[in-house]
Design a protein around this motif. Structure first.
Motif, PDB file in Angstrom:
ATOM      1  N   ALA A  35      -5.828   3.279  -3.532  1.00  0.00           N
ATOM      2  CA  ALA A  35      -7.138   2.656  -3.708  1.00  0.00           C
ATOM      3  C   ALA A  35      -7.054   1.490  -4.699  1.00  0.00           C
ATOM      4  CB  ALA A  35      -8.154   3.697  -4.188  1.00  0.00           C
ATOM      5  N   GLU A  36      -6.261   1.653  -5.757  1.00  0.00           N
ATOM      6  CA  GLU A  36      -6.088   0.574  -6.721  1.00  0.00           C
ATOM      7  C   GLU A  36      -5.365  -0.617  -6.090  1.00  0.00           C
ATOM      8  OE1 GLU A  36      -5.899   3.376 -10.766  1.00  0.00           O
ATOM      9  OE2 GLU A  36      -4.131   2.238 -10.131  1.00  0.00           O
ATOM     10  N   ILE A  37      -4.338  -0.342  -5.288  1.00  0.00           N
ATOM     11  CA  ILE A  37      -3.595  -1.438  -4.654  1.00  0.00           C
ATOM     12  C   ILE A  37      -4.494  -2.193  -3.682  1.00  0.00           C
ATOM     13  CG2 ILE A  37      -1.603  -2.044  -3.225  1.00  0.00           C
ATOM     14  CD1 ILE A  37      -0.224   0.487  -4.306  1.00  0.00           C
ATOM     15  N   PHE A  38      -5.298  -1.474  -2.899  1.00  0.00           N
ATOM     16  CA  PHE A  38      -6.251  -2.140  -2.010  1.00  0.00           C
ATOM     17  C   PHE A  38      -7.160  -3.076  -2.807  1.00  0.00           C
ATOM     18  CE2 PHE A  38      -5.480   0.942   1.486  1.00  0.00           C
ATOM     19  CZ  PHE A  38      -5.529   0.071   2.562  1.00  0.00           C
ATOM     20  N   ALA A  39      -7.665  -2.597  -3.946  1.00  0.00           N
ATOM     21  CA  ALA A  39      -8.590  -3.395  -4.751  1.00  0.00           C
ATOM     22  C   ALA A  39      -7.915  -4.650  -5.292  1.00  0.00           C
ATOM     23  CB  ALA A  39      -9.137  -2.548  -5.902  1.00  0.00           C
ATOM     24  N   VAL A  40      -6.680  -4.516  -5.782  1.00  0.00           N
ATOM     25  CA  VAL A  40      -5.953  -5.677  -6.295  1.00  0.00           C
ATOM     26  C   VAL A  40      -5.662  -6.657  -5.160  1.00  0.00           C
ATOM     27  CG1 VAL A  40      -3.881  -6.498  -7.484  1.00  0.00           C
ATOM     28  CG2 VAL A  40      -4.892  -4.311  -8.126  1.00  0.00           C
ATOM     29  N   ALA A  41      -5.166  -6.130  -4.048  1.00  0.00           N
ATOM     30  CA  ALA A  41      -4.812  -6.979  -2.907  1.00  0.00           C
ATOM     31  C   ALA A  41      -6.000  -7.795  -2.431  1.00  0.00           C
ATOM     32  CB  ALA A  41      -4.265  -6.123  -1.767  1.00  0.00           C
ATOM     33  N   GLU A  42      -7.137  -7.150  -2.280  1.00  0.00           N
ATOM     34  CA  GLU A  42      -8.305  -7.850  -1.765  1.00  0.00           C
ATOM     35  C   GLU A  42      -8.837  -8.878  -2.758  1.00  0.00           C
ATOM     36  OE1 GLU A  42     -10.875  -4.657  -0.642  1.00  0.00           O
ATOM     37  OE2 GLU A  42      -9.643  -4.112   1.110  1.00  0.00           O
ATOM     38  N   SER A  43      -8.613  -8.648  -4.050  1.00  0.00           N
ATOM     39  CA  SER A  43      -8.997  -9.640  -5.052  1.00  0.00           C
ATOM     40  C   SER A  43      -8.060 -10.843  -5.020  1.00  0.00           C
ATOM     41  CB  SER A  43      -8.983  -9.020  -6.454  1.00  0.00           C
ATOM     42  OG  SER A  43      -9.973  -8.015  -6.569  1.00  0.00           O
ATOM     43  N   GLY A  93      -9.184  -8.996 -13.090  1.00  0.00           N
ATOM     44  CA  GLY A  93     -10.183  -8.089 -13.627  1.00  0.00           C
ATOM     45  C   GLY A  93     -10.330  -6.781 -12.871  1.00  0.00           C
ATOM     46  N   VAL A  94      -9.225  -6.276 -12.320  1.00  0.00           N
ATOM     47  CA  VAL A  94      -9.250  -5.018 -11.571  1.00  0.00           C
ATOM     48  C   VAL A  94      -8.611  -3.917 -12.421  1.00  0.00           C
ATOM     49  CG1 VAL A  94      -8.523  -3.825  -9.478  1.00  0.00           C
ATOM     50  CG2 VAL A  94      -9.095  -6.264  -9.387  1.00  0.00           C
ATOM     51  N   VAL A 107      -6.582  -0.665 -13.105  1.00  0.00           N
ATOM     52  CA  VAL A 107      -5.536   0.087 -12.376  1.00  0.00           C
ATOM     53  C   VAL A 107      -4.898   1.120 -13.310  1.00  0.00           C
ATOM     54  CG1 VAL A 107      -5.015  -1.663 -10.629  1.00  0.00           C
ATOM     55  CG2 VAL A 107      -3.934  -1.816 -12.878  1.00  0.00           C
ATOM     56  N   PRO A 108      -5.656   2.092 -13.795  1.00  0.00           N
ATOM     57  CA  PRO A 108      -5.112   3.061 -14.760  1.00  0.00           C
ATOM     58  C   PRO A 108      -3.980   3.919 -14.189  1.00  0.00           C
ATOM     59  CG  PRO A 108      -7.280   3.747 -13.966  1.00  0.00           C
ATOM     60  CD  PRO A 108      -7.085   2.339 -13.518  1.00  0.00           C
ATOM     61  N   HIS A 109      -4.049   4.264 -12.921  1.00  0.00           N
ATOM     62  CA  HIS A 109      -2.994   5.099 -12.337  1.00  0.00           C
ATOM     63  C   HIS A 109      -1.677   4.318 -12.219  1.00  0.00           C
ATOM     64  CE1 HIS A 109      -6.752   7.060 -11.012  1.00  0.00           C
ATOM     65  NE2 HIS A 109      -6.065   8.174 -11.155  1.00  0.00           N
ATOM     66  N   MET A 110      -1.762   3.061 -11.820  1.00  0.00           N
ATOM     67  CA  MET A 110      -0.563   2.232 -11.729  1.00  0.00           C
ATOM     68  C   MET A 110       0.054   2.032 -13.100  1.00  0.00           C
ATOM     69  SD  MET A 110      -1.988  -0.498  -8.911  1.00  0.00           S
ATOM     70  CE  MET A 110      -0.650  -1.665  -9.134  1.00  0.00           C
ATOM     71  N   ARG A 111      -0.767   1.827 -14.100  1.00  0.00           N
ATOM     72  CA  ARG A 111      -0.258   1.648 -15.465  1.00  0.00           C
ATOM     73  C   ARG A 111       0.451   2.917 -15.951  1.00  0.00           C
ATOM     74  NH1 ARG A 111      -1.977  -2.858 -18.150  1.00  0.00           N
ATOM     75  NH2 ARG A 111      -3.696  -4.047 -17.198  1.00  0.00           N
ATOM     76  N   ILE A 166       0.839  -1.205   0.000  1.00  0.00           N
ATOM     77  CA  ILE A 166       0.000   0.000   0.000  1.00  0.00           C
ATOM     78  C   ILE A 166       0.874   1.255   0.000  1.00  0.00           C
ATOM     79  CG2 ILE A 166      -1.744   1.319   1.248  1.00  0.00           C
ATOM     80  CD1 ILE A 166      -2.781  -1.271  -0.055  1.00  0.00           C
ATOM     81  N   LEU A 167       1.889   1.277   0.865  1.00  0.00           N
ATOM     82  CA  LEU A 167       2.795   2.423   0.914  1.00  0.00           C
ATOM     83  C   LEU A 167       3.878   2.337  -0.156  1.00  0.00           C
ATOM     84  CD1 LEU A 167       3.300   2.961   4.758  1.00  0.00           C
ATOM     85  CD2 LEU A 167       1.757   4.162   3.207  1.00  0.00           C
TER      86      LEU A 167
END
Length: 336
Positions: free
Chosen positions: A246-254, A314-315, A317-321, A212-213
């Motif tokens: 927020a994107e990392i949280f979504a990927v992690a939880e998936s 299927g998450v 993550v436009p900001h990470m990309r 996350i950090l």
């Protein structure tokens, strides 16, 4: 008289230097430190350290080496190898770097950032050696020192007021002897070094918690050229950090199919921002340091591997990309 356990720390940067220093106080373990780019300064001046938790000191390793060949010439075998090298799978294979020092029964502990760092070690050593994935929650960085007159006088480690290590076996199977051996090392870290260590069966949950950090502040700092605290005080970069978190949280939880444990109270992006605001000493990320010195950054394990998992699950993550592509372009510009 029972012989001491032999520990080799591979990597003389912030984490490697800190871990070697704390374990050097042990009476039951001997520590060898292997470092390449930092060898000359450490050999001549030691590692100056300022620590809110442990006090200030200069650490002079009892056994210091520049190469694996030097290390194994000094001690033919090691009970533990702590890998604190930067994870750069697109540049080199960290598992190959340590291969000559790995013998029967050697336990390999990976103190590397990012997601998927265990794979090369499991592929090379997983059938014969215990591989332990370690997640360190600690604020420590290398910073330049100024001498009188404003001249730069090498570097030192700046460490905050908290150090915790969570670890778990990456191998599908491990023995009771392996577990006891890990307990013995961590008990000594606690006793002689004052480092809080615990062993978890769900270590990937904690690796994602740290992501996350790591996965937000590292790449955003390369664009902003700011410390973590400065970024959260800047409206645009604060928003960028929140979006990436927020994107990392979504990927992690998936991936883990559940919620993160909320280490240090980090249960959502606002809580992560608050945590950064509460850190006293300025924190400059390792990616920023690498970028400023035109070194390769840990883009694959910090961004690319999580992006690949996001696509698999299927998450979006436009900001990470966008950050990943930006950092690749920054690296490509090094050669121009």
């Amino acid at each position: 008289m029972e012989s001491k356990s032999r520990v080799l720390v591979v990597g003389g940067g912030a984490i490697g230097g800190l871990l070697a220093w704390r374990l050097s106080h042990s009476t039951t373990h001997t520590v060898s430190l292997l470092c390449r780019s930092t060898y000359n300064q450490i050999k001549s001046h030691g590692i100056p350290i300022t620590s809110l938790q442990y006090g200030n000191a200069t650490y002079h390793p009892e056994s210091l080496h520049r190469t694996i060949d030097d290390a194994i010439a000094h001690a033919t075998s090691f009970d533990y190898i702590l890998v604190t090298l930067k994870a750069l799978p697109n540049i080199y294979d960290s598992s190959e770097v340590i291969s000559k020092a790995v013998g029967p029964g050697t336990m390999i502990l990976l103190f590397q950032n990012g997601i998927g760092v265990e794979e090369p070690f499991l592929k090379r050593f997983g059938k014969g050696n215990p591989v332990v994935s370690c997640v360190s929650f600690v604020s420590v960085c290398k910073e330049n020192r100024e001498e009188e007159g404003g001249r730069l006088g090498g570097w030192r480690l700046r460490h905050g007021g908290f150090t915790m290590v969570v670890a778990g076996f990456a191998n599908e199977q491990h023995t009771n002897e392996d577990l006891q051996k890990l307990h013995n090392l961590f008990a000594e870290f606690q006793r002689s070094g004052g480092i809080d260590c615990s062993i978890k069966s769900d270590i990937q949950v904690y690796r994602w918690q740290k992501q996350i950090l790591n996965g937000s502040t590292n790449p955003v700092s390369v664009l902003s050229r700011l410390s973590c605290q400065e970024m959260v005080r800047h409206k645009r970069y604060r928003r960028m950090l929140e979006d990436v978190m927020a994107e990392i949280f979504a990927v992690a939880e998936s991936v883990i199919k559940g919620k993160l444990p909320g280490t240090n109270g980090i249960v959502d992006p606002p809580a992560a921002i608050s945590y950064i605001e509460g850190i006293e000493a300025p924190v400059y990320t390792s990616m920023l340091e690498d970028s400023l010195n035109k070194r390769h950054m840990e883009t694959e394990v910090i961004l690319k591997n999580p992006i690949d998992l996001a696509e698999k699950h299927g998450v979006a993550v436009p900001h990470m990309r966008a950050l990943y592509e930006s950092l690749l372009k920054i690296e490509q510009a090094y050669e121009k």
